[in-house]
Design an enzyme around this catalytic site. Structure first.
Site, PDB file in Angstrom:
ATOM      1  CD  GLU A 147      -2.781   1.233   2.451  1.00 54.49           C
ATOM      2  OE1 GLU A 147      -3.576   2.187   2.558  1.00 54.49           O
ATOM      3  OE2 GLU A 147      -2.675   0.323   3.300  1.00 54.49           O
TER       4      GLU A 147
ATOM      5  NE  ARG B  92       5.229  -8.303  11.202  1.00 55.26           N
ATOM      6  CZ  ARG B  92       4.538  -7.161  11.129  1.00 55.26           C
ATOM      7  NH1 ARG B  92       3.247  -7.142  11.367  1.00 55.26           N
ATOM      8  NH2 ARG B  92       5.138  -6.041  10.810  1.00 55.26           N
TER       9      ARG B  92
ATOM     10  CE  LYS C 130       3.742   0.618   5.376  1.00 53.61           C
ATOM     11  NZ  LYS C 130       2.799   0.596   4.241  1.00 53.61           N
TER      12      LYS C 130
END
Length: 609
Positions: free
Chosen positions: A72, A307, A317
């Site tokens: 994204e 992850r 983020k």
């Protein structure tokens, strides 16, 4: 969909080819099984993303598999994304496939072309090309908005979706929890015609943001809460960076993502474990749209892997943005940041990050990777690549008091050293470095001790050392200022001991030290970076990560470097002998006039137990 066709969509996942056998993992085993069983051999490829009819007109897909990297564009990529990039592009490369770069731009309020450009640059820098051709444009989820709307209309008409006008709080309560089934919405049994009319009114902007959502009609009693009629469209008035103000309704990520995969004929949709609970909806949606002949079969399949959890690093983020906006760091590309732009500016190389991704492997269970593993990959890559150079980080002047008698006043003796002592096998060594030695040189303060500790082998009164690449010298003492600070180290040069000349080894010494000539040394700004956090897991367990910031994560000094280093290109890596690996800063370094170097990694792990 308006995306141009890639008519030359040949398998070409990466510009970095390799014949090295890769260690197996569960994803490789799945792909190899699919290839052996011909799971996807019947697929058609229409030359660009499209629906079932579009691909039916195409040719047999030249790509054996299709993977994707779908960020994204709402921030800068970090080390975790680098792992995903190397994984998806690497698998496509290794199995004759194509990896797609796709921007999952379905959330217009948080997305920006700044992030789009940064992501493109990062993927290219890591060594990969996408979408089957070197000059291919990335795909964008927003190019599929028309199809997504069409798919939503189909679900409504088939009785698989309805418009819900409950408040967000009512929906939350009625969804239930793990111990209590959900309660049907009072709008759940409206007719397809009623739902379609309301959905078209949503599209036409007749209702305010948040007034209603479109929900998939699945099972409000499902033990998987993600299947309790998830929202698939919401009203959101926001200008989109690609589609402008064309839409005031936007698809939810969980609805858009499977459709994007299917339109692009992805075979193996690889994501992290937090999406595991979403896979049943992914499969449900694929089945419904294939039933309606909107999407081609066989559908993509989602696979999850753990992850990256890296010690001394945060990858949220939101938290990274807090560091930037609170000026705890100097921007997204601060060399202490785990962003790809930060790692690049720190001196990390594409090969080091690819090696790191390969070395840590792919698993289905979460674990922590020690930061030293990442640093070790960089050392391993630079050992045979980084040109050497002398740099004095904490300088004190050394004066050879008999120089004028051994040579002549003002004499400068030319010296040389290999730029790369051990070039990779089969490659030509680069030209040697050239510099001069004279009466005065700079040495590091720690290379002299007036009263040496036990085992000390460098300069102290009466001891001999070699100035590397130059002469053997014998220390005679030092000069001090009124405060007792050493201002000069004094020594005598031993004649006929210049490195590389006959008889130079007749005088034996136990140490060689690096130096830079006063006559031609160059002042350079050197930024000594360290880990950003003191805590190995700075945000675990609800801790305030800001409290574990390392106050010594950056120290800026003025060093003196040999002349060749002043001519470095921005972004060029070096080993400052005895100190570590450094890189000419890609932003602030100016070749020849303003040398600025960043410490990438020390020669050894200084954080080991």
């Amino acid at each position: 969909m308006s995306h141009p066709a890639n008519t030359h969509n040949k398998p070409a996942a990466s510009a970095v080819a390799t014949d090295v056998v890769k260690p197996s993992n569960f994803l490789r085993q799945i792909i190899e099984s699919d290839l052996a069983n011909g799971t996807y051999t019947g697929r058609q490829w229409g030359g660009s993303p499209g629906d079932a009819a579009h691909h039916a007109k195409g040719q047999p897909d030249p790509a054996k598999i299709r993977t994707r990297f779908p960020p994204e564009p709402n921030g800068y990529l970090h080390i975790g994304h680098a792992k995903s990039i190397c994984l998806n592009f690497g698998l496509a490369r290794d199995y004759g496939g194509v990896c797609h770069l796709r921007f999952d731009d379905t959330n217009p309020e948080k997305e920006d072309t700044e992030y789009v450009n940064s992501i493109i640059d990062s993927v290219k820098w890591l060594g990969f090309e996408w979408n089957g051709a070197p000059d291919a444009a990335p795909y964008q989820a927003s190019d599929y908005f028309d199809f997504m709307y069409r798919a939503a209309v189909y679900l409504i008409e088939a009785g698989h979706a309805y418009v819900d006008e409950q408040t967000p709080e009512q929906m939350r309560v009625n969804r239930g929890d793990f111990g209590k089934p959900g309660v049907d919405s009072p709008y759940r049994n409206h007719t397809p015609a009623e739902n379609l009319a309301r959905f078209q009114q949503m599209r036409d902007g007749l209702y305010p943001d948040g007034a209603m959502v479109l929900r998939a009609k699945i099972d409000m009693a499902s033990p998987n809460i993600n299947l309790r009629d998830p929202a698939i469209y919401r009203i959101r008035r926001a200008t989109h960076h690609n589609t402008g103000d064309k839409w005031c309704i936007y698809p939810m990520y969980t609805f858009a993502h499977p459709i994007e995969d299917a339109l692009e004929q992805i075979t193996h949709s690889i994501c992290t474990l937090e999406f595991e609970d979403q896979r049943p909806f992914y499969d449900w949606l694929m089945a419904r749209l294939i039933e309606g002949s909107l999407l081609a079969s066989p559908p993509p399949h989602q696979y999850e892997f753990a992850r990256l959890n890296l010690t001394y690093v945060i990858t949220s983020k939101r938290k990274l943005a807090q560091l930037v906006y609170d000026h705890k760091v100097n921007g997204w590309d601060d060399p202490r940041m785990p962003t790809i732009v930060g790692l690049r500016r720190r001196g990390y190389t594409p090969a080091a990050l690819q090696l790191f991704a390969e070395r840590i492997g792919v698993t289905k269970s979460d674990s922590w990777i020690d930061y030293s593993t990442l640093e070790g990959c960089l050392r391993e890559d630079l050992e045979l690549k980084a040109h050497r150079g002398f740099a004095v980080l904490n300088p004190v002047k050394l004066v050879m008091t008999n120089w004028d008698e051994v040579f002549s006043p003002g004499h400068l003796e030319p010296c040389s050293q290999p730029a790369l002592p051990h070039p990779p096998e089969g490659t030509e060594p680069p030209p040697a470095r050239h510099f001069s030695i004279g009466k005065e040189v700079w040495i590091d303060r720690e290379d002299f001790e007036e009263v040496p500790p036990k085992g000390y082998k460098r300069l102290f009164p009466g001891n001999k050392v070699r100035l590397k690449g130059g002469y053997v010298i014998e220390c005679t003492g030092c000069s001090k200022d009124a405060n007792g600070q050493i201002t000069e180290v004094l020594a005598t040069v031993v004649p006929d001991t210049k490195s590389g000349t006959p008889g130079s080894e007749t005088v034996k010494v136990k140490a060689a030290i690096t130096w830079v000539g006063v006559a031609n040394g160059v002042n350079a700004e050197v930024r000594l970076y360290d880990r950003l956090f003191l805590d190995a897991q700075p945000d675990a367990g609800g801790k305030d990560f800001v409290e574990s910031l390392n106050p010594s994560s950056l120290k800026v000094i003025t060093a003196i470097v040999e002349p060749s280093l002043a001519n470095a290109l921005p972004g060029q890596n070096f080993q400052f002998e005895r100190h570590g690996y450094f890189v000419a800063d890609r932003v602030d370094h100016v070749q020849g006039t303003k040398p600025v170097f960043n410490l990438a990694v020390g020669l050894k792990d200084s954080w080991g137990k």
